[in-house]
Design an enzyme around this catalytic site. Structure first.
Site, mmCIF file in Angstrom:
data_model
loop_
_atom_site.group_PDB
_atom_site.id
_atom_site.type_symbol
_atom_site.label_atom_id
_atom_site.label_comp_id
_atom_site.label_asym_id
_atom_site.label_seq_id
_atom_site.Cartn_x
_atom_site.Cartn_y
_atom_site.Cartn_z
ATOM 1 N N HIS A 64 0.834 -1.201 0.000
ATOM 2 C CA HIS A 64 0.000 0.000 0.000
ATOM 3 C C HIS A 64 0.874 1.259 0.000
ATOM 4 O O HIS A 64 0.361 2.375 0.050
ATOM 5 C CB HIS A 64 -0.885 0.043 1.256
ATOM 6 N N GLY A 217 -17.523 -5.616 -3.189
ATOM 7 C CA GLY A 217 -16.865 -5.670 -4.493
ATOM 8 C C GLY A 217 -17.608 -4.910 -5.575
ATOM 9 O O GLY A 217 -17.495 -5.239 -6.758
#
Length: 253
Positions: A64, A217
């Site tokens: 990240h 999602g």
């Protein structure tokens, strides 16, 4: 619904092929470890060679971290970076749900209004959101052979095109007319399939239940959380931050 299930079974292949699928055996993070969490958690100088990790080159890692914090060994090497971002409005909603699950179990959720305020002020995991994406976007424009910039919304709307692009970027292009094989890859990696695999409904990675990594999602869940004032404020911040960058983040999908 019956036709869809049959189609998915055809894409999945026979039982023998299913048993060979690594994603059935373990969560994806097992095969693509996160540098700042899994790899460096127990060692400040881990052995990243094939001998140290037990996997041959080429290897896959996940991170990240913003581009400016990556070590020169990554920036100056031949390794390739696939960077995925998403709508700046869906991002804080996703983080809010995730961190409430892992940090406040059994408690009232952290107020979304406060989480949104922090996001707008740049107080965000791994640094200010817009600075993060712009660091990779800028380098992608300079070095498209090294960095591929992908938007989650494009993956959802046209997975065939994006998977082809990613395969070519990695030097593993599909053969012309190999749509069936691409469809199989898309199905095996689909959110719908992964969320319902036993391995992702049970177990944990780095003390976080695997199931926490799968929520909806979808694109546009921000509309269920934002007020009109929140939406307008983030639109204004994005306009200011992305000015002259040539990057459209599709803010209102």
């Amino acid at each position: 619904m019956g036709r869809q299930s049959s189609h998915h079974q055809q894409l999945g292949g026979d039982e023998e092929e299913e048993e060979k699928d690594l994603l059935v055996r373990n969560i994806s993070h097992f095969y693509v470890p996160t540098l700042e969490v899994q790899v460096y958690e127990d060692a400040s100088h881990p052995d990243l060679s094939g001998r140290g990790l037990g996997t041959p080159s080429p290897r896959l890692f996940h991170t990240h971290l913003p581009y400016n914090t990556l070590p020169d060994s990554i920036k100056n090497s031949k390794c390739k970076i696939g960077y995925i971002t998403r709508n700046p409005k869906d991002t804080p909603v996703s983080f809010w749900h995730f961190f409430n699950k892992i940090l406040r179990p059994g408690q009232d959720p952290f107020p979304f209004e406060k989480a949104f305020e922090s996001f707008c002020n740049g107080v965000h995991v791994y640094g200010p959101f817009f600075d993060h994406i712009l660091s990779y976007w800028t380098e992608n424009l300079k070095m498209p052979h090294k960095i591929l910039f992908i938007k989650y919304e494009d993956l959802k709307s046209n997975p065939m095109q994006q998977v082809k692009k990613l395969a070519s970027f990695l030097g593993k292009p599909f053969e012309e007319g190999d749509e069936e094989e691409i469809e199989k890859v898309i199905w095996r990696c689909s959110f719908e399939r992964l969320k319902n695999l036993d391995v992702n409904q049970n177990g944990a990675i780095c003390k976080v239940p695997n199931s926490f990594l799968f929520r909806m999602g979808t694109v546009g869940d921000w509309k269920n959380h934002f007020t009109p004032e929140m939406s307008q404020r983030l639109d204004q911040i994005a306009l200011m931050k992305l000015q002259n960058a040539g990057l459209d983040l599709e803010m209102n999908v």
